[in-house]
Design an enzyme around this catalytic site. Structure first.
Site, PDB file in Angstrom:
ATOM      1  N   MET A   1     -11.416   0.389   0.467  1.00  0.00           N
ATOM      2  CA  MET A   1     -11.396   1.462   1.467  1.00  0.00           C
ATOM      3  C   MET A   1     -10.031   2.151   1.453  1.00  0.00           C
ATOM      4  O   MET A   1      -9.668   2.840   2.407  1.00  0.00           O
ATOM      5  CB  MET A   1     -11.728   0.914   2.851  1.00  0.00           C
ATOM      6  CG  MET A   1     -13.131   0.287   2.890  1.00  0.00           C
ATOM      7  SD  MET A   1     -13.907   0.278   4.515  1.00  0.00           S
ATOM      8  CE  MET A   1     -12.740  -0.676   5.448  1.00  0.00           C
ATOM      9  N   GLY A   2      -9.271   1.960   0.376  1.00  0.00           N
ATOM     10  CA  GLY A   2      -8.016   2.684   0.208  1.00  0.00           C
ATOM     11  C   GLY A   2      -6.852   2.114   0.999  1.00  0.00           C
ATOM     12  O   GLY A   2      -6.888   0.988   1.482  1.00  0.00           O
TER      13      GLY A   2
ATOM     14  N   HIS B   1      -2.257  -1.660  -1.102  1.00  0.00           N
ATOM     15  CA  HIS B   1      -1.069  -2.518  -1.057  1.00  0.00           C
ATOM     16  C   HIS B   1      -1.182  -3.478  -2.230  1.00  0.00           C
ATOM     17  O   HIS B   1      -2.140  -3.400  -3.023  1.00  0.00           O
ATOM     18  CB  HIS B   1      -0.974  -3.239   0.291  1.00  0.00           C
ATOM     19  CG  HIS B   1      -2.242  -3.930   0.712  1.00  0.00           C
ATOM     20  ND1 HIS B   1      -2.783  -4.983   0.020  1.00  0.00           N
ATOM     21  CD2 HIS B   1      -3.104  -3.682   1.742  1.00  0.00           C
ATOM     22  CE1 HIS B   1      -3.886  -5.383   0.611  1.00  0.00           C
ATOM     23  NE2 HIS B   1      -4.122  -4.600   1.655  1.00  0.00           N
ATOM     24  N   GLU B   2      -0.239  -4.380  -2.314  1.00  0.00           N
ATOM     25  CA  GLU B   2      -0.182  -5.289  -3.458  1.00  0.00           C
ATOM     26  C   GLU B   2      -1.485  -6.094  -3.616  1.00  0.00           C
ATOM     27  O   GLU B   2      -1.881  -6.428  -4.734  1.00  0.00           O
ATOM     28  CB  GLU B   2       1.043  -6.214  -3.301  1.00  0.00           C
ATOM     29  CG  GLU B   2       1.300  -7.159  -4.454  1.00  0.00           C
ATOM     30  CD  GLU B   2       1.332  -6.516  -5.844  1.00  0.00           C
ATOM     31  OE1 GLU B   2       1.790  -5.369  -5.976  1.00  0.00           O
ATOM     32  OE2 GLU B   2       0.874  -7.178  -6.802  1.00  0.00           O
TER      33      GLU B   2
ATOM     34  N   HIS C   1      -4.578  -5.012  -3.139  1.00  0.00           N
ATOM     35  CA  HIS C   1      -5.511  -4.180  -3.924  1.00  0.00           C
ATOM     36  C   HIS C   1      -5.075  -4.124  -5.388  1.00  0.00           C
ATOM     37  O   HIS C   1      -5.901  -4.190  -6.291  1.00  0.00           O
ATOM     38  CB  HIS C   1      -5.529  -2.743  -3.388  1.00  0.00           C
ATOM     39  CG  HIS C   1      -6.053  -2.599  -1.996  1.00  0.00           C
ATOM     40  ND1 HIS C   1      -5.240  -2.312  -0.926  1.00  0.00           N
ATOM     41  CD2 HIS C   1      -7.310  -2.694  -1.499  1.00  0.00           C
ATOM     42  CE1 HIS C   1      -5.974  -2.233   0.173  1.00  0.00           C
ATOM     43  NE2 HIS C   1      -7.234  -2.466  -0.129  1.00  0.00           N
TER      44      HIS C   1
ATOM     45  N   GLN D   1     -19.985   0.439   8.228  1.00  0.00           N
ATOM     46  CA  GLN D   1     -19.550  -0.932   8.506  1.00  0.00           C
ATOM     47  C   GLN D   1     -18.619  -1.018   9.712  1.00  0.00           C
ATOM     48  O   GLN D   1     -18.096  -2.081  10.016  1.00  0.00           O
ATOM     49  CB  GLN D   1     -18.924  -1.575   7.267  1.00  0.00           C
ATOM     50  CG  GLN D   1     -17.600  -0.982   6.812  1.00  0.00           C
ATOM     51  CD  GLN D   1     -17.159  -1.567   5.467  1.00  0.00           C
ATOM     52  OE1 GLN D   1     -17.693  -1.220   4.424  1.00  0.00           O
ATOM     53  NE2 GLN D   1     -16.193  -2.469   5.492  1.00  0.00           N
TER      54      GLN D   1
ATOM     55  N   GLY E   1     -11.442  -9.487  -2.934  1.00  0.00           N
ATOM     56  CA  GLY E   1     -10.401 -10.386  -2.435  1.00  0.00           C
ATOM     57  C   GLY E   1     -10.998 -11.492  -1.576  1.00  0.00           C
ATOM     58  O   GLY E   1     -12.004 -11.299  -0.889  1.00  0.00           O
TER      59      GLY E   1
ATOM     60  N   ASP F   1     -11.505 -11.678   2.777  1.00  0.00           N
ATOM     61  CA  ASP F   1     -12.785 -11.502   3.480  1.00  0.00           C
ATOM     62  C   ASP F   1     -13.775 -12.507   2.890  1.00  0.00           C
ATOM     63  O   ASP F   1     -14.673 -12.137   2.133  1.00  0.00           O
ATOM     64  CB  ASP F   1     -13.288 -10.071   3.299  1.00  0.00           C
ATOM     65  CG  ASP F   1     -12.401  -9.082   4.022  1.00  0.00           C
ATOM     66  OD1 ASP F   1     -12.433  -9.045   5.247  1.00  0.00           O
ATOM     67  OD2 ASP F   1     -11.642  -8.371   3.334  1.00  0.00           O
TER      68      ASP F   1
ATOM     69  N   SER G   1      -3.032  -6.760   4.393  1.00  0.00           N
ATOM     70  CA  SER G   1      -4.194  -6.053   4.903  1.00  0.00           C
ATOM     71  C   SER G   1      -3.764  -4.640   5.284  1.00  0.00           C
ATOM     72  O   SER G   1      -2.652  -4.449   5.803  1.00  0.00           O
ATOM     73  CB  SER G   1      -4.720  -6.761   6.159  1.00  0.00           C
ATOM     74  OG  SER G   1      -5.601  -5.917   6.880  1.00  0.00           O
TER      75      SER G   1
HETATM   76  O1  PAF Z   1     -13.413  -5.011   1.700  1.00  0.00           O
HETATM   77  C1  PAF Z   1     -13.506  -3.779   1.832  1.00  0.00           C
HETATM   78  O2  PAF Z   1     -12.541  -3.038   1.690  1.00  0.00           O
HETATM   79  C2  PAF Z   1     -14.858  -3.157   2.170  1.00  0.00           C
HETATM   80  O3  PAF Z   1     -15.573  -3.973   3.032  1.00  0.00           O
HETATM   81  C3  PAF Z   1     -15.698  -2.818   0.916  1.00  0.00           C
HETATM   82  C4  PAF Z   1     -16.065  -4.070   0.133  1.00  0.00           C
HETATM   83  C5  PAF Z   1     -14.920  -1.875   0.014  1.00  0.00           C
HETATM   84  C6  PAF Z   1     -16.997  -2.136   1.333  1.00  0.00           C
HETATM   85  O4  PAF Z   1     -16.753  -0.954   2.025  1.00  0.00           O
END
Ligand code: PAF
Length: 280
Positions: A28-29, A32-33, A35, A59, A146, A149, A184
């Site tokens: 979702m953009g 950070h490190e 990602h 979501q 990751g 979650d 996060s």
């Molecule tokens: O973990 C996330 O950033 C979001 O839940 C995902 C998996 C990109 C779905 O929108």
């Protein structure tokens, strides 16, 4: 790196890559490190890395932070490019969910009705639906998620097997700040004085490991000790402290090597942080 905005163009690109492995990193953009480590891992596993950047409205609950969710497309673009990403797929919500859209992917309550699913009704249907769509659009051979979650990972694994989606799900360890805070995008919501309270999660994990190393196995006693510990930090309110089986997410009464400790804590009444890990 190319930027693709429309799902149809994304699928056309995927089809052109026939034979070259594609790894997808759904995000979702506001990179950070954490990602970037997913992107680098994806690059080790496949020829081409596609990253999706989509703040998925379905979501988020009505009282949640969809509008406030941090965004910085220019910075994300530069970071993804530097990480060797081939394609950044950044669709508009109207193209992902046109007015006639009426399909939802729902994974069973045994995985989605507890932990974050209990306090965020509908959240995992939103996640499962968008990830299913992303798999259909990008057609990856594998996708990297990751472990922060953990429940999301379990839900996506279940959906991928149940629907024979043919995508290998790769999980990647939590990346932490030097002080232990799990990275996060939502950490940016923390006021400077709330930083100490945010550390209550990683420190609770450490405490659980210490108690387990001394022989404690009772989930009930551990939960009570961790609740007191977390609430000893200012401005903290425990959402859940749960000891669950790593795959089924079933609550356990006695912890062992297959147990995950999952935590969600609200800081200052607003910022909800999660963390998890093994305790033995
Ligand atoms: O973990 C996330 O950033 C979001 O839940 C995902 C998996 C990109 C779905 O929108």
């Amino acid at each position: 790196m190319i930027i693709i905005r429309h799902p149809t163009e994304m699928t056309a690109w995927a089809k052109e890559q026939a034979g070259r492995g594609i790894a997808l990193v759904p995000t979702m953009g506001f990179f950070h490190e954490g990602h970037l480590s997913l992107m680098r891992r994806a690059g080790q596993l496949a020829d081409q890395v596609a990253v999706s950047l989509f703040v998925n409205p379905t979501q988020f609950g009505p009282q949640e932070d969809l509008a406030a969710y941090p965004r910085n497309f220019e910075s994300d673009q530069a970071m993804a490019e530097a990480a060797g990403v081939a394609v950044l797929f950044a669709p508009d919500a109207a193209d992902m969910y046109p007015a006639v859209f009426s399909t939802t992917v729902t994974v069973g309550k045994e995985l989605t009705g507890k932990l974050c699913g209990a306090s965020r009704p509908g959240h995992f249907a939103g996640v499962a639906t968008v990830v299913c769509k992303l798999f259909s659009i990008v057609r990856p051979d594998l996708a990297v998620f990751g472990e922060k979650d953990w429940q999301q990972l379990a839900v996506i694994r279940r959906m991928t097997v149940d629907l024979n989606l043919g995508v290998e799900i790769v999980s990647h360890p939590i990346v932490r700040e030097a002080d232990g805070l799990a990275m996060s995008s939502r950490n940016t919501y923390l006021a400077p004085q709330q930083r100490e309270a945010a550390l209550s999660l990683s420190r609770a994990l450490a405490l659980a490991r210490t108690l387990a190393a001394k022989g404690e196995r009772s989930a009930e006693r551990l939960t009570a000790a961790l609740r007191d510990f977390i609430h000893s930090f200012q401005e903290t309110a425990v959402d859940y402290i749960s000891f669950v089986h790593q795959d089924s997410l079933q609550h356990v009464t006695e912890i062992d090597e297959t147990t995950i400790l999952a935590l969600a804590v609200k800081i200052g009444g607003k910022v909800r942080l999660i963390d998890n890990g093994r305790v033995m």
